[in-house]
Design an enzyme around this catalytic site. Structure first.
Site, PDB file in Angstrom:
ATOM      1  N   GLU A  91      22.101 -21.741 -19.803  1.00 32.63           N
ATOM      2  CA  GLU A  91      21.209 -20.908 -18.975  1.00 32.63           C
ATOM      3  C   GLU A  91      22.004 -19.812 -18.257  1.00 32.63           C
ATOM      4  OE1 GLU A  91      17.467 -23.710 -17.662  1.00 32.63           O
ATOM      5  OE2 GLU A  91      19.425 -24.181 -16.796  1.00 32.63           O
ATOM      6  N   ASP A 117       0.842  -1.189   0.000  1.00 29.36           N
ATOM      7  CA  ASP A 117       0.000   0.000   0.000  1.00 29.36           C
ATOM      8  C   ASP A 117       0.880   1.242   0.000  1.00 29.36           C
ATOM      9  OD1 ASP A 117       0.555   0.742   2.893  1.00 29.36           O
ATOM     10  OD2 ASP A 117      -0.322  -1.242   3.180  1.00 29.36           O
TER      11      ASP A 117
END
Ligand code: DGJ
Length: 736
Positions: free
Chosen positions: A614, A534
């Site tokens: 990777e 928030d």
């Protein structure tokens, strides 16, 4: 001047760059809301059409005028007790137990700068950027004064609101409801966009028509919660990403909240946002004041993307603070999904070494480094380094990590306590528990009573010791349960209806102490992911771990939902291992990288298990993030609409403020045999600009890319990602 008062018609008009907000002192001193929307001039009160409506009563002074009813008039701050039977913004109870009041205009003042919010977070800016209006309403009979505070950030199309309530009587007065913002609309067919979810699936956007009756969203969990986010949008039903009127309210507070939308008997709409009224009863002694937290409002008549961008700028530059506000965040590796509680110092150094070789810049040591904490059943509250487990002191470990070439960060969960901890054994009364009742346990832990100063101070000083004795650049502050059993065990009379508010103020005080003592420390918020995501937290922690769900596909919805009210810079997002630990889904490393780059980028896996190929891709991702970070973190973010119903993909883009470059991102959701071509219509580019698609010789005009669209290349298999960078090469029509 953004704020204008006109005595001749008693209107208060708040202008921003593109919007106007207006209210008027009407008959009998009632403050009515006349307008909020696209910029207008003049007295907008002609919009309010009064009718005699049965069962909608009238103020006594109205005598035979049956058209003036607070039950139907659009109000600025409605209260219980004067004939408004809709859901109201405000209510009080006096010492005799009588509810309600009747608020009338008393006076106002206008000044440069911002109103004060003691102990609470809020929007900030310079005296030149902000102008403030305070309107005082009062009910002398009840003995209450309510000050409505408005600050206008003209350039950002933002208006902030907060409310101060003062007991002006001689006896105790109890505030039982005090919304921070109310918006009344006399007409319009609206949808409400709200952001619901659960642990591991936060901020899912749901758009639903506003119906007759009350739609209510909120939290009674003590934190803003995974289940509902304290951000709401009200949009005209034809509003899209790039067209139409919409209004957003962001509550700058991290505790219980209540957002409401109500369509009344005559199809008028009311929207409220504020502190939750359940379990809230704030006693004010004579002369005392309660401050309701701030709500930030914005309106756009250019669709949802522009509304989101208003909130992004607001949060990035007027809520988030500290030296990390605009600079690049370190690319980090977090050990949580790599080790959980099972680690020692050597294992952590190995993870750091692997990561450093690939270009990662910081290691964050997650849960398990303190007390007796080898699982989630013990140790919380004992913020003493477990040197036996680490094989060294925290200072030594941070030094080792620094020598590997990385910064070092640490996880904490200050508001919690395990029953199996030295702290609980010494201070069982510091945990919330109601006498005579066994408390609810969650993740085997209880909640510390942060409404008590000595509890906050103790936890702060134990953590201060750890942080100041090691080279720590980053803190991840977690909170892993909802609050129950609210009872404060201090002697004397306690009003338990204010404890949860005071708890949140205690959390803010803790964070304020940390921010002040360690100004160079970057603090990331977290509550089992996005359970306390928030605008209030973002005042202290400019970034929040967005979800415990690191699955790239589910993250698409989570991060998209988050983007309506919060900037990308606020979103913590990591590449993790596959099969994903939360969903079991397998996605490519490329897709995981593209999705994590819609946030503050990092890794959360043992990089040692990756193949050489990777690892090369990880190096490339890190190089890309370093190249694009400014565009991602500080650029304009657009959710892209995809032409054609038969295409299943998510697309978003970042555009530099001067539109000189952009980064387009696409992830396919389904694999299709012989499927249609997908086109994404880009946004925010210069119509006449020419943009080169990186890695190709293709140059296209901004207008072509925005109105014709960009064809998405064929990608075999589901969950494939495409990321393309566009650079403007000059304004030449020939390039088309
Ligand atoms: C919940 C957080 O969201 C996770 O990332 C991790 O930090 C755990 N808590 C640790 O207990």
């Amino acid at each position: 001047m953004a704020i204008i008062y006109k005595e001749e018609n008693k209107t208060f008009t708040l202008h921003t760059r593109k919007t106007t907000y207006q209210m008027k002192v009407a008959s009998y001193g009632y403050l009515l809301h006349t307008y909020y929307g696209k910029k207008t001039e003049g007295d907008m009160s002609y919009l309010i059409q009064r009718r005699d409506r049965g069962f909608s009563g009238n103020p006594y002074e109205a005598e035979s005028d049956r058209t003036f009813s607070l039950d139907t008039l659009p109000q600025e701050y409605s209260c219980q007790g004067n004939g408004d039977f809709r859901s109201v913004a405000f209510n009080v109870r006096n010492a005799q137990g009588v509810y309600g009041c009747d608020l009338r205009f008393r006076n106002y003042r206008i000044y440069q700068g911002k109103y004060e919010l003691p102990g609470l977070p809020g929007v900030y800016g310079t005296e030149e950027e902000l102008e403030t209006l305070e309107i005082t309403l009062a009910d002398e009979n009840v003995g209450v004064e309510v000050v409505l505070c408005y600050s206008v950030l003209e350039a950002l199309d933002v208006i902030t609101r907060a409310v101060r309530v003062k007991n002006t009587g001689a006896e105790v007065l109890t505030v039982t409801k005090a919304a921070s913002a109310e918006l009344d609309f006399v007409c319009g067919d609206y949808d409400v966009l709200h952001f619901h979810g659960r642990h591991g699936m936060e901020h899912v956007m749901e758009r639903t028509p506003v119906f007759h009756g009350n739609q209510s969203f909120g939290s009674i969990r003590g934190a803003s919660s995974h289940q509902h986010n304290p951000f709401l949008i009200l949009a005209q039903q034809n509003t899209t990403e790039d067209k139409g009127e919409c209004y957003g309210i962001s509550f700058v507070y991290s505790g219980n909240f209540h957002g409401e939308v109500e369509k009344d008997q005559t199809a008028q709409t009311r929207m409220l946002m504020g502190i939750q009224d359940q379990m809230f009863a704030y006693d004010l002694a004579a002369g005392e004041t309660f401050t309701a937290p701030e709500a930030a409002l914005s309106c756009s008549s250019e669709g949802l993307s522009s509304l989101s961008q208003n909130f992004h700028r607001l949060i990035r530059y007027h809520i988030c603070r500290g030296k990390f506000q605009k600079v690049r965040r370190p690319i980090l590796i977090n050990n949580w999904e790599a080790t959980y509680f099972d680690f020692d110092g050597e294992k952590i150094c190995n993870i750091a070494r692997q990561a450093s070789e690939l270009g990662v810049e910081m290691l964050v040591l997650d849960d398990g480094w303190f007390g007796q904490r080898d699982g989630d059943v013990s140790g919380l509250g004992d913020w003493v380094v477990n040197e036996e487990k680490l094989g060294c002191t925290m200072g030594e470990l941070s030094e080792k990590i620094n020598q590997i070439g990385m910064k070092f960060g640490l996880w904490i969960e200050p508001e919690m306590i395990s029953e199996n901890s030295d702290l609980y054994r010494a201070h069982p009364d510091w945990a919330f528990a109601i006498p005579g009742k066994n408390p609810v346990r969650s993740r085997h832990q209880l909640v510390l009573d942060f409404s008590r100063e000595e509890v906050v101070d103790y936890i702060y000083s134990s953590l201060e010791k750890v942080i100041s004795h090691a080279n720590i650049s980053y803190l991840k502050m977690d909170m892993n349960r909802s609050i129950t059993d609210v009872y404060t065990a201090v002697s004397g009379y306690q009003n338990h209806g204010k404890i949860l508010y005071q708890f949140v103020l205690g959390v803010y005080r803790f964070l304020d102490k940390i921010n002040t003592r360690f100004p160079d420390l970057f603090v990331e918020g977290c509550s089992g992911g996005g359970g306390r995501f928030d605008a209030g937290m973002l005042y202290y922690t400019p970034q929040i771990w967005c979800s415990d769900n690191t699955d790239a596909v589910e993250r698409l919805a989570i991060q998209k939902g988050t983007s309506y009210g919060y900037p990308i810079s606020a979103v913590g997002s990591h590449v993790s291992i596959v099969p994903n630990h939360q969903t079991g889904r397998v996605t490519s490393l490329k897709t995981r990288g593209v999705v994590a780059m819609a946030g503050s980028f990092g890794y959360e896996l043992d990089l040692g298990v990756l193949s050489e190929e990777e690892k090369e891709l990880v190096k490339q991702q890190i190089a890309d993030y370093r190249k694009y970070w400014n565009l991602i973190q500080n650029g304009d973010y657009y959710r892209l609409e995809v032409a054609g119903k038969d295409t299943a993909l998510e697309a978003w883009m970042f555009v530099a403020e001067d539109a000189s470059e952009a980064l387009v991102n696409v992830v396919t959701l389904e694999a299709r045999c012989n499927g249609p071509v997908a086109y994404v219509k880009l946004r925010g580019l210069k119509e006449a600009g020419s943009y080169r698609l990186e890695g190709t010789h293709q140059v296209l005009s901004g207008s072509a890319l925005m109105y014709g669209g960009l064809p998405v290349p064929h990608m075999n298999g589901e969950y494939q990602a495409w990321q393309v960078h566009l650079t403007e090469i000059g304004e030449s029509a020939e390039a088309i």
